[in-house]
Design a protein around this motif. Structure first.
Motif, short mmCIF file in Angstrom:
data_model
loop_
_atom_site.label_atom_id
_atom_site.label_comp_id
_atom_site.label_asym_id
_atom_site.label_seq_id
_atom_site.Cartn_x
_atom_site.Cartn_y
_atom_site.Cartn_z
N UNK A 11 10.93 18.38 52.86
CA UNK A 11 11.01 19.29 51.86
C UNK A 11 10.31 19.20 50.64
N UNK A 12 10.38 17.93 50.81
CA UNK A 12 9.46 17.45 49.01
C UNK A 12 8.88 16.69 49.73
N UNK A 62 5.96 23.98 51.82
CA UNK A 62 7.73 23.89 51.81
C UNK A 62 7.53 23.11 50.20
N UNK A 63 6.10 21.90 50.87
CA UNK A 63 6.28 21.01 49.59
C UNK A 63 5.38 20.98 48.45
N UNK A 93 9.08 15.68 41.47
CA UNK A 93 9.39 15.63 43.66
C UNK A 93 7.71 14.59 43.52
N UNK A 94 7.19 15.51 43.31
CA UNK A 94 5.79 15.17 43.79
C UNK A 94 5.61 14.03 43.11
N UNK A 95 6.28 13.87 41.63
CA UNK A 95 5.65 12.86 40.57
C UNK A 95 6.54 11.69 41.17
N UNK A 98 -3.41 16.57 39.39
CA UNK A 98 -3.62 17.74 38.06
C UNK A 98 -2.88 18.95 39.31
N UNK A 99 -4.12 19.28 40.32
CA UNK A 99 -3.19 19.99 41.58
C UNK A 99 -2.35 19.97 42.23
N UNK A 100 -1.67 18.93 42.37
CA UNK A 100 -0.10 18.30 42.67
C UNK A 100 0.79 18.87 41.54
N UNK A 101 0.50 18.34 40.64
CA UNK A 101 0.74 19.04 39.37
C UNK A 101 0.95 20.57 39.52
N UNK A 102 0.10 21.61 39.83
CA UNK A 102 -0.13 22.44 39.67
C UNK A 102 0.38 23.36 41.25
N UNK A 103 1.16 22.63 41.93
CA UNK A 103 2.07 23.04 42.99
C UNK A 103 0.34 23.73 43.71
#
Length: 255
Positions: free
Chosen positions: A131-132, A168-169, A176-178, A225-230
């Motif tokens: 889930x993450x 979901x991720x 959590x992505x960080x 940046x795209x990861x941080x933006x979801x």
């Protein structure tokens, strides 16, 4: 990373035989788990309140639609945060023993480790719906666990099936992505260490394990940046990279 490399890794992996990563894969997860893990065995879903809301309820419906038999799920409180303590693993183990079910963990590090250890102590396979994108232990063996006041890594096999839905991720809390990004970033200096160990004749590089980790790490870390933006598409490299790290451990035998 090429499909051929991943297929070869799954052939050589000790435990994991099915990996499904992509947008919307949760909608096919019922058949993925039935075909790759459950067969005609009943299923025990293990989640907390947050991961159940994020993915658990959907997975339960998909499993039912695929013909799976579900026992009552174990859903832990969302607060306080669930702790990876051995008593929780014992609780899951005894519920698996009582029901004759196989476990599917719905969550990230702690829930995966608890279901992994409980299943390992019964010498039976399990699966995980991630889930993450928070760590590289989804497809790795062993479970860090607190027992008798000590934090130790207890031996147990990796999951048979790993499903990682990018939507979901991407919806998980950004920290959590960080965490997962940092975990994967560490593979770069780790690769340098392995080159030196290989040159010194201490630990020879395993070619397939090297490709699994180092072959995709640059792409996986290319869109912070795209990861941080979801943005879900940005999670493909990161999620695959984290899973390949654990798979590489299986292929190389922990080296």
């Amino acid at each position: 990373m090429s499909t051929a490399i991943v297929d070869e890794a799954l052939k050589q992996a000790e435990s994991t035989k099915v990996i499904s990563v992509g947008r919307g894969v949760i909608n096919q997860a019922g058949s993925t788990f039935v075909d790759g893990l459950l067969g005609d065995r009943p299923c025990l879903l293990v989640a907390d309140e947050r991961t159940w809301a994020a993915a658990g309820a959907t997975l339960a419906e998909e499993l039912k639609a695929a013909g799976a038999t579900l026992v009552d799920p174990l859903i832990y409180p969302g607060q306080p945060t669930l702790y990876a303590s051995y008593d929780h693993a014992e609780e899951i183990r005894e519920e698996l023993r009582r029901t004759g079910a196989l476990a599917i963990a719905i969550g990230s590090g702690t829930l995966n480790d608890l279901a992994k250890l409980a299943s390992g102590e019964l010498e039976q396979p399990y699966g995980v719906l991630a889930t993450a994108a928070s760590m590289d232990g989804y497809s790795g063996f062993g479970a860090p666990m607190t027992r008798g006041g000590l934090k130790i890594t207890m031996p147990c096999p990796a999951p048979r099936v790993v499903v990682f839905d990018l939507d979901v991720a991407a919806a998980a809390p950004a920290p959590m992505a960080a965490s997962g990004y940092g975990d994967l970033s560490a593979k770069i200096p780790a690769g340098a260490d392995w080159i030196l160990a290989d040159a010194a004749g201490v630990d020879p590089i395993h070619p397939l394990a090297w490709k699994l980790v180092q072959g995709g790490v640059q792409e996986a870390l290319s869109r912070p940046s795209d990861l941080a933006a979801g943005i879900p598409e940005a999670y493909e490299g990161l999620c695959n990279g984290l899973i390949m790290s654990g798979l590489a451990m299986q292929v190389a035998g922990g080296t």
